[in-house]
Write a protein that holds these residues in place. Sequence first.
Motif, mmCIF file in Angstrom:
data_model
loop_
_atom_site.group_PDB
_atom_site.id
_atom_site.type_symbol
_atom_site.label_atom_id
_atom_site.label_comp_id
_atom_site.label_asym_id
_atom_site.label_seq_id
_atom_site.Cartn_x
_atom_site.Cartn_y
_atom_site.Cartn_z
ATOM 1 N N GLU A 206 0.821 -1.211 0.000
ATOM 2 C CA GLU A 206 0.000 0.000 0.000
ATOM 3 C C GLU A 206 0.858 1.266 0.000
ATOM 4 O OE1 GLU A 206 -3.387 0.150 2.668
ATOM 5 O OE2 GLU A 206 -3.257 -2.010 2.951
ATOM 6 N N ILE A 207 2.161 1.113 0.250
ATOM 7 C CA ILE A 207 3.070 2.254 0.308
ATOM 8 C C ILE A 207 3.959 2.249 -0.930
ATOM 9 C CG2 ILE A 207 4.947 3.334 1.592
ATOM 10 C CD1 ILE A 207 3.830 1.921 4.091
ATOM 11 N N GLU A 208 4.005 3.389 -1.599
ATOM 12 C CA GLU A 208 4.861 3.524 -2.784
ATOM 13 C C GLU A 208 5.936 4.555 -2.471
ATOM 14 O OE1 GLU A 208 4.516 5.518 -7.186
ATOM 15 O OE2 GLU A 208 2.690 4.707 -6.292
ATOM 16 N N GLU A 209 7.183 4.214 -2.754
ATOM 17 C CA GLU A 209 8.292 5.123 -2.487
ATOM 18 C C GLU A 209 9.004 5.468 -3.789
ATOM 19 O OE1 GLU A 209 9.676 3.811 1.976
ATOM 20 O OE2 GLU A 209 10.513 2.743 0.263
ATOM 21 N N GLN B 152 10.022 10.383 -1.675
ATOM 22 C CA GLN B 152 8.626 10.784 -1.787
ATOM 23 C C GLN B 152 7.798 9.536 -1.516
ATOM 24 O OE1 GLN B 152 6.626 11.567 -5.603
ATOM 25 N NE2 GLN B 152 6.235 13.619 -4.810
ATOM 26 N N LEU B 153 7.115 9.540 -0.382
ATOM 27 C CA LEU B 153 6.308 8.389 0.015
ATOM 28 C C LEU B 153 4.865 8.682 -0.349
ATOM 29 C CD1 LEU B 153 6.795 6.411 3.163
ATOM 30 C CD2 LEU B 153 4.527 7.254 2.756
ATOM 31 N N ARG B 154 4.226 7.741 -1.033
ATOM 32 C CA ARG B 154 2.832 7.908 -1.449
ATOM 33 C C ARG B 154 2.001 6.793 -0.836
ATOM 34 N NH1 ARG B 154 2.406 11.404 -5.758
ATOM 35 N NH2 ARG B 154 0.564 10.426 -6.619
ATOM 36 N N PHE B 155 0.905 7.195 -0.174
ATOM 37 C CA PHE B 155 0.012 6.239 0.480
ATOM 38 C C PHE B 155 -1.406 6.534 0.010
ATOM 39 C CE2 PHE B 155 -2.693 5.183 4.245
ATOM 40 C CZ PHE B 155 -2.537 3.815 4.178
ATOM 41 N N ASP B 156 -1.997 5.575 -0.705
ATOM 42 C CA ASP B 156 -3.346 5.752 -1.259
ATOM 43 C C ASP B 156 -4.366 5.506 -0.152
ATOM 44 O OD1 ASP B 156 -5.618 5.966 -2.761
ATOM 45 O OD2 ASP B 156 -4.939 4.627 -4.355
ATOM 46 N N VAL B 157 -4.843 6.586 0.445
ATOM 47 C CA VAL B 157 -5.785 6.491 1.561
ATOM 48 C C VAL B 157 -7.124 5.932 1.082
ATOM 49 C CG1 VAL B 157 -7.004 7.811 3.337
ATOM 50 C CG2 VAL B 157 -4.662 8.400 2.751
ATOM 51 N N ALA B 158 -7.555 6.351 -0.093
ATOM 52 C CA ALA B 158 -8.865 5.932 -0.606
ATOM 53 C C ALA B 158 -8.954 4.415 -0.777
ATOM 54 C CB ALA B 158 -9.150 6.623 -1.928
ATOM 55 N N ARG B 159 -7.865 3.772 -1.206
ATOM 56 C CA ARG B 159 -7.885 2.329 -1.453
ATOM 57 C C ARG B 159 -7.217 1.527 -0.337
ATOM 58 N NH1 ARG B 159 -5.871 3.773 -6.785
ATOM 59 N NH2 ARG B 159 -7.644 4.304 -8.057
ATOM 60 N N SER B 160 -6.902 2.175 0.779
ATOM 61 C CA SER B 160 -6.183 1.486 1.861
ATOM 62 C C SER B 160 -7.120 0.593 2.665
ATOM 63 C CB SER B 160 -5.522 2.507 2.787
ATOM 64 O OG SER B 160 -6.507 3.184 3.537
ATOM 65 N N SER B 161 -6.532 -0.205 3.537
ATOM 66 C CA SER B 161 -7.293 -1.142 4.359
ATOM 67 C C SER B 161 -7.762 -0.517 5.662
ATOM 68 C CB SER B 161 -6.427 -2.371 4.655
ATOM 69 O OG SER B 161 -5.252 -1.970 5.334
ATOM 70 N N LEU B 162 -7.630 0.794 5.804
ATOM 71 C CA LEU B 162 -8.049 1.470 7.034
ATOM 72 C C LEU B 162 -9.573 1.566 7.093
ATOM 73 C CD1 LEU B 162 -5.505 4.434 7.036
ATOM 74 C CD2 LEU B 162 -5.413 2.376 8.438
ATOM 75 N N GLU B 163 -10.088 1.747 8.312
ATOM 76 C CA GLU B 163 -11.531 1.895 8.504
ATOM 77 C C GLU B 163 -11.983 3.258 7.961
ATOM 78 O OE1 GLU B 163 -12.318 1.391 12.639
ATOM 79 O OE2 GLU B 163 -11.292 -0.533 12.714
ATOM 80 N N PRO B 164 -13.250 3.373 7.539
ATOM 81 C CA PRO B 164 -13.732 4.632 6.942
ATOM 82 C C PRO B 164 -13.562 5.855 7.845
ATOM 83 C CG PRO B 164 -15.314 2.881 6.569
ATOM 84 C CD PRO B 164 -14.258 2.312 7.461
ATOM 85 N N GLY B 165 -13.831 5.718 9.150
ATOM 86 C CA GLY B 165 -13.677 6.844 10.069
ATOM 87 C C GLY B 165 -12.238 7.307 10.161
ATOM 88 N N VAL B 166 -11.314 6.344 10.182
ATOM 89 C CA VAL B 166 -9.887 6.663 10.248
ATOM 90 C C VAL B 166 -9.456 7.352 8.960
ATOM 91 C CG1 VAL B 166 -7.572 5.689 10.476
ATOM 92 C CG2 VAL B 166 -9.451 4.731 11.802
ATOM 93 N N LYS B 167 -9.981 6.889 7.825
ATOM 94 C CA LYS B 167 -9.656 7.502 6.534
ATOM 95 C C LYS B 167 -10.075 8.974 6.514
ATOM 96 C CE LYS B 167 -10.035 3.412 3.599
ATOM 97 N NZ LYS B 167 -10.729 2.823 2.462
ATOM 98 N N GLN B 168 -11.299 9.260 6.997
ATOM 99 C CA GLN B 168 -11.793 10.635 7.008
ATOM 100 C C GLN B 168 -10.915 11.529 7.871
ATOM 101 O OE1 GLN B 168 -15.850 10.198 8.345
ATOM 102 N NE2 GLN B 168 -16.656 10.419 6.266
ATOM 103 N N ARG C 91 -5.998 15.235 -4.984
ATOM 104 C CA ARG C 91 -7.428 15.099 -5.299
ATOM 105 C C ARG C 91 -7.854 13.636 -5.418
ATOM 106 N NH1 ARG C 91 -6.448 19.589 -9.026
ATOM 107 N NH2 ARG C 91 -7.352 21.451 -8.102
ATOM 108 N N GLU C 92 -6.909 12.782 -5.813
ATOM 109 C CA GLU C 92 -7.218 11.360 -6.002
ATOM 110 C C GLU C 92 -7.254 10.598 -4.674
ATOM 111 O OE1 GLU C 92 -4.453 12.762 -7.788
ATOM 112 O OE2 GLU C 92 -5.936 13.381 -9.286
ATOM 113 N N GLY C 93 -6.954 11.268 -3.576
ATOM 114 C CA GLY C 93 -6.967 10.615 -2.270
ATOM 115 C C GLY C 93 -5.649 9.949 -1.915
ATOM 116 N N VAL C 94 -4.549 10.462 -2.457
ATOM 117 C CA VAL C 94 -3.224 9.909 -2.169
ATOM 118 C C VAL C 94 -2.483 10.876 -1.248
ATOM 119 C CG1 VAL C 94 -1.026 9.179 -3.170
ATOM 120 C CG2 VAL C 94 -3.148 8.744 -4.395
ATOM 121 N N LEU C 95 -1.977 10.338 -0.152
ATOM 122 C CA LEU C 95 -1.196 11.124 0.800
ATOM 123 C C LEU C 95 0.263 11.103 0.352
ATOM 124 C CD1 LEU C 95 -0.850 12.528 3.582
ATOM 125 C CD2 LEU C 95 -0.629 10.271 4.569
ATOM 126 N N VAL C 96 0.853 12.298 0.181
ATOM 127 C CA VAL C 96 2.231 12.414 -0.298
ATOM 128 C C VAL C 96 3.084 13.024 0.813
ATOM 129 C CG1 VAL C 96 3.761 13.404 -2.032
ATOM 130 C CG2 VAL C 96 1.449 12.717 -2.667
#
Length: 138
Positions: A13-16, A37-53, A65-70
Amino acid sequence: MRITDTLSIDESEIEERFLRASGPGGQHVNKTESAVQLRFDVARSSLEPGVKQRLVRLAGSRMTREGVLVIRAENQRSQDRNRAEARERLRVLIERALTPPKPRKKARPSLSSIRKQKEAKARRSQTKAMRQKPAPDS
């Protein structure tokens, strides 16, 4: 990657990406790709919805905009140390998002503060009333 004792994120889930950094290093910085540069796709991650928000809210401008944390780390001269720093920042951010905020309780002024406020208002009113011209005697 381990976040807490109960939560871990899969490495997939982590791209470097490694790129050239600005900052300390002299001529060395022009030859090596030490920034991370670490990229973590929050939208497609295995985290719970509340944690994602909460994570999206905490990330602020680091979220695309795509929901990726950089997360970009380039303070260290070593690629390994920059990589560790970026991963630590991600871990801390997710850890902060795990705890839900406490619900706000509506505050109410105490009875004594209301009484004091009314007394002060009455005193002020009396002071201003004393400044007026006396009423004509008829």
